[in-house]
Design an enzyme around this catalytic site. Structure first.
Site, PDB file in Angstrom:
ATOM      1  CG  ASP A  81      -1.936  -1.106   1.180  1.00  0.00           C
ATOM      2  OD1 ASP A  81      -2.121  -1.692   0.085  1.00  0.00           O
ATOM      3  OD2 ASP A  81      -2.519  -1.419   2.220  1.00  0.00           O
ATOM      4  CE  LYS A 136     -17.166 -31.675 -22.590  1.00  0.00           C
ATOM      5  NZ  LYS A 136     -17.744 -30.504 -21.978  1.00  0.00           N
ATOM      6  NE  ARG A 161     -14.403 -19.965 -29.839  1.00  0.00           N
ATOM      7  CZ  ARG A 161     -15.465 -20.551 -30.380  1.00  0.00           C
ATOM      8  NH1 ARG A 161     -16.664 -20.314 -29.884  1.00  0.00           N
ATOM      9  NH2 ARG A 161     -15.345 -21.366 -31.387  1.00  0.00           N
ATOM     10  CD  GLU A 175      -2.675 -26.420 -22.100  1.00  0.00           C
ATOM     11  OE1 GLU A 175      -3.762 -25.811 -22.179  1.00  0.00           O
ATOM     12  OE2 GLU A 175      -1.762 -26.286 -22.916  1.00  0.00           O
ATOM     13  CB  CYS A 218     -34.237 -26.386  19.335  1.00  0.00           C
ATOM     14  SG  CYS A 218     -34.444 -27.389  17.848  1.00  0.00           S
ATOM     15  CE  LYS A 256      -4.257 -26.659 -25.758  1.00  0.00           C
ATOM     16  NZ  LYS A 256      -4.103 -25.368 -25.078  1.00  0.00           N
ATOM     17  CB  CYS A 271     -36.135 -23.396  15.438  1.00  0.00           C
ATOM     18  SG  CYS A 271     -36.404 -23.962  17.120  1.00  0.00           S
ATOM     19  CE  LYS A 318     -13.184 -27.899 -23.240  1.00  0.00           C
ATOM     20  NZ  LYS A 318     -14.269 -27.091 -22.709  1.00  0.00           N
ATOM     21  CB  SER A 374     -14.268 -24.570 -30.470  1.00  0.00           C
ATOM     22  OG  SER A 374     -14.787 -25.331 -31.519  1.00  0.00           O
TER      23      SER A 374
HETATM   24  S1  IVH Z   1      -7.154 -24.681 -26.522  1.00  0.00           S
HETATM   25  C1  IVH Z   1      -7.095 -24.146 -30.988  1.00  0.00           C
HETATM   26  N1  IVH Z   1      -6.868 -25.145 -23.937  1.00  0.00           N
HETATM   27  O1  IVH Z   1     -12.457 -24.819 -24.222  1.00  0.00           O
HETATM   28  C2  IVH Z   1      -7.249 -24.555 -29.576  1.00  0.00           C
HETATM   29  N2  IVH Z   1      -9.010 -24.442 -24.709  1.00  0.00           N
HETATM   30  O2  IVH Z   1     -12.929 -25.222 -27.621  1.00  0.00           O
HETATM   31  C3  IVH Z   1      -8.031 -23.581 -28.800  1.00  0.00           C
HETATM   32  N3  IVH Z   1     -10.671 -24.167 -22.907  1.00  0.00           N
HETATM   33  O3  IVH Z   1     -13.999 -22.310 -25.198  1.00  0.00           O
HETATM   34  C4  IVH Z   1      -8.448 -23.980 -27.455  1.00  0.00           C
HETATM   35  N4  IVH Z   1      -9.343 -24.742 -21.265  1.00  0.00           N
HETATM   36  O4  IVH Z   1     -11.859 -21.415 -24.051  1.00  0.00           O
HETATM   37  C5  IVH Z   1      -7.723 -24.778 -24.922  1.00  0.00           C
HETATM   38  N5  IVH Z   1      -6.434 -25.558 -21.683  1.00  0.00           N
HETATM   39  C6  IVH Z   1      -7.286 -25.184 -22.663  1.00  0.00           C
HETATM   40  C7  IVH Z   1      -8.619 -24.828 -22.397  1.00  0.00           C
HETATM   41  C8  IVH Z   1      -9.463 -24.470 -23.453  1.00  0.00           C
HETATM   42  C9  IVH Z   1     -10.561 -24.348 -21.595  1.00  0.00           C
HETATM   43  C10 IVH Z   1     -11.911 -23.731 -23.581  1.00  0.00           C
HETATM   44  C11 IVH Z   1     -11.743 -22.684 -24.622  1.00  0.00           C
HETATM   45  C12 IVH Z   1     -12.841 -22.949 -25.593  1.00  0.00           C
HETATM   46  C13 IVH Z   1     -13.028 -24.412 -25.438  1.00  0.00           C
HETATM   47  C14 IVH Z   1     -12.235 -25.132 -26.507  1.00  0.00           C
END
Ligand code: IVH
Length: 727
Positions: free
Chosen positions: A43, A334, A148, A125, A461, A310, A455, A127, A88
């Protein structure tokens, strides 16, 4: 009139240095979670910069930490055409190992790899379940943030993203290393705790009569709402977080050869990159990552709906290319959903510790967020009505992390989908209970401006008595091991215990004879009860179960007032002096201590031999004996847990930091201490063992003398073994 003189060069340099220093500390605080300076010091630096900028507005720059300002209310978002489309990714819905195998097989086929060829390297990574954002940096400075949208065109949300503390306004590192253009792609999201707190605030607002307010179904919706909020002041109240996971347009920068190295480079620019990622080989590596993160999912601070794989090498990514709008080199794999639809069979009403009556949905059991759920909270009467869910309806249940499962909404009534032809009546809690507590039969009431029916039986109680005892015994309260719900049930029902102090009149004999209670467990419980008599004031204050007083408030109270008597006698005005305590909390504390029976509880605890640390006269945190001291804990201590040691140091005003720097006053090291101990030695920071720590906790005023004695001798002193004359 004379031209104002230009700011002296040293002032410009000072402002630049302050900006750099503040950005570094903000990054450590918000991204790395490892601050090295006390908040007060931050601060001070911040105010110093503000003062210079106020006197010399020409020194102000858009990347100054003082400029995370909340701008005007927008009347819409300008469209932003993405320089590189935001694509996506394909989703692998097979939530078993099969999803990983299928992706690897596809990649190998498309790369023309045979069985004899080595495994493909992948970057794995999480999601993140939020909203995709493109951050555009030109020569190191954040110039634009966009959603997006449809992938081609998004919306300009720069104003709102500038309020996100984790997003750097200027990249770290040397300007010479900054790309001409760097678009960072990632996800804005809300942490689960921030989401819970936001919804709790919303519920209170609604109960207090606020119109046009609503609770949010899940963190993703709340985050999306905040990003697209036209009033940046409101957006700023929703503490968004951000993770970078890729790039868009890049100009004037040598892109690393692999995705993992790209993320490392982004992290080095001070962009937040999630630490839960790894580089693996082949399908077995992918499925191991999927399984490992599946295990950790509940423990994460934020929602994920899967993991992302990836292909790590960029040259291979380029060879794989795209199909329609999806890269062939990435896939989302997923996990089972954290939201499910099921039928609500009935609505039960539970009596809580403070008499709060909570409607709870009885559900047709459903597998959600990794477990089978058959009860879910509906929070309160208004929420239940607002969501318009009634027995017989299909509802959406959410369970994420260790958060209590909740009903977040209903599904439109449709007899064709098996719904009963007629819907049940609108939920009416008072009518439903005939105006009586379902446990003790006392009257119920809902005070004006409050969301909850209660209550009125108080500790008469049994439900409230049991909950109060369980809360008191809880791990974060008095931590009385062995005093769980089965035992509390028996103790209350048999009349052995009615109030908190009664616990301390129990002995082995009175415990034996209870179900599943042998001599050994009885003796252990008595031991735990005896141990709990050495308490800390903040823990005791939390344990009493005063409405509105959670752990943080209890700690603030203990620090501010220093003694139980001063807390008990504090007026509402005095309570309002405590940091973060507002009128509602102050009134609740005052009401609690105005009740003679609550004062009697304290008195009887004292008589039973309970003692708590008191440091009467401590007016503010600054007056605490270890105020302004920063310590770091590392390794395993022989008896104290890390949490315990941290809490006790903090109670004395010390700051417990996560990493060692020249600003660290001392390091407390236990067994297997690693790099932090090493660093302490390098920097000449005094190192304490547990014995020294306990001595310090007993007599904190000896801190200076203690660390002087422990400070490693400067290198010029005679080596150990040579004789030193005693003074
Ligand atoms: S890569 C070309 N990495 O999931 C690749 N997407 O369709 C582009 N998302 O809404 C996406 N975590 O925002 C990538 N570690 C991650 C992600 C991620 C979440 C979301 C992204 C998009 C959807 C992918």
């Amino acid at each position: 009139m004379a031209e104002p003189s230009p700011p002296p060069a040293e002032l410009a340099a000072r402002a630049a240095a302050l900006r750099a220093e503040l950005a570094e500390h903000a990054h450590r605080y918000y991204v790395l979670d490892a601050p090295v300076i006390p908040d007060a010091e931050y601060d001070r630096l911040f105010q110093a910069l503000q003062a210079i900028e106020a006197a010399h507005p020409e020194l102000l720059s858009a990347d100054s930490p003082t400029q995370r300002v909340i701008g005007r209310v927008l009347d819409g978002f300008a469209p932003v055409r993405h320089a590189v489309a935001m694509l996506s990714i394909r989703t692998e819905t097979d939530t078993t190992e099969g999803g990983a195998l299928a992706f690897d097989a596809r990649v190998r086929r498309e790369l023309g790899l045979g069985e004899a060829d080595p495994p493909v390297e992948y970057a794995c990574e999480l999601k993140f379940d939020g909203l995709a954002i493109n951050l555009r940096y030109e020569r190191g400075i954040l110039v634009q943030a966009a959603t997006r949208g449809d992938g081609e065109t998004g919306e300009d949300v720069t104003q709102n993203l500038r309020t996100v503390q984790q997003v750097p306004l200027r990249l770290a590192g040397k300007p010479a290393d900054w790309p001409e253009v760097l678009e960072v792609r990632g996800e804005v999201y809300l942490r689960r705790d921030d989401f819970e707190a936001l919804n709790e605030r919303q519920r209170q607002r609604i109960a207090a009569g606020a119109r046009n307010e609503k609770t949010f179904v899940n963190p993703r919706n709340a985050a999306a709402g905040a990003v697209r909020q036209l009033d940046p002041a409101i957006a700023a109240q929703r503490p968004l977080s951000f993770f970078a996971y890729g790039v868009g347009e890049v100009r004037g920068w040598a892109m690393p050869d692999t995705h993992s190295a790209l993320l490392d480079a982004l992290a080095a620019f001070a962009l937040p990159v999630c630490a839960d990622r790894s580089v693996v080989q082949g399908a077995s590596g992918l499925s191991a990552f999927h399984a490992a993160m599946g295990e950790r999912r509940d423990a994460l601070a934020f929602d994920i709906d899967g993991v992302v794989y990836k292909v790590n090498r960029r040259d291979l990514q380029q060879r794989l290319g795209f199909v329609t709008r999806e890269p062939r080199w990435a896939v989302a794999h997923k996990y089972p959903a954290q939201e499910q639809i099921t039928r609500m069979l009935d609505i039960d009403i539970q009596v809580g510790r403070t008499g709060k009556l909570t409607p709870v949905a009885k559900l047709e059991p459903v597998f959600v967020g990794g477990t089978t759920v058959s009860n879910a909270t509906l929070h309160n009467e208004d929420e239940t009505r607002r969501k318009d869910v009634r027995p017989g309806d299909r509802v959406i249940v959410r369970r994420a992390g260790d958060v209590i499962p909740e009903v977040v909404g209903g599904v439109a009534h449709d007899p064709a989908a098996g719904d009963p032809p007629e819907r049940a009546a609108v939920f009416d809690l008072h009518r439903r209970l005939g105006g009586r507590c379902p446990v003790c039969g006392s009257g119920i009431l809902r005070p004006d401006g409050e969301a909850d029916w209660r209550c009125t039986g108080g500790l008469f109680c049994p439900a409230q008595r049991k909950q109060a005892l369980l809360h008191f015994a809880g791990r974060r309260a008095m931590d009385i091991e062995g005093l769980g719900d089965k035992l509390v049930e028996q103790l209350v029902d048999s009349g052995r215990v009615a109030t908190l102090p009664d616990l301390y009149s129990l002995d082995v004999d009175s415990l034996m004879g209870l179900e599943r209670m042998g001599e050994r467990s009885a003796a252990k419980l008595i031991e735990a009860l005896t141990a709990s008599k050495q308490a800390r004031l903040e823990r005791l204050l939390f344990s009493l179960g005063i409405r509105q007083v959670g752990e943080a408030t209890a700690r603030d109270l203990a620090r501010h007032f220093g003694s139980m008597d001063r807390v008990m006698d504090a007026s509402v005005d005095e309570l309002l002096q405590v940091r973060d305590i507002g009128p509602v909390v102050a009134a609740s504390i005052r009401t609690f201590f105005e009740q003679p029976h609550n004062r009697e509880v304290i008195e009887r605890l004292r008589q039973a031999g309970m003692r708590w640390d008191e440091h009467a006269g401590a007016e503010t945190a600054a007056a605490l004996p270890l105020a302004g001291r920063t310590l770091v804990l590392t390794g395993t201590l022989p008896t104290l847990s890390r949490d315990e040691a941290k809490a006790r140091l903090e109670a004395l005003g010390a700051k417990v930091a996560g990493s060692v720097s020249i600003r660290t006053h001392a390091v407390v090291a236990g067994a297997d201490a690693g790099s932090k101990l090493e660093k302490a030695r390098q920097l000449g920071v005094p190192v304490l063992d547990e014995t020294a720590l306990l001595a310090l906790l007993d007599e904190p005023q000896t801190f200076e003398a203690l660390i002087q004695a422990l400070r490693p001798p400067p290198a010029t002193l005679p080596a150990p073994g040579s004789t030193i004359e005693n003074p």
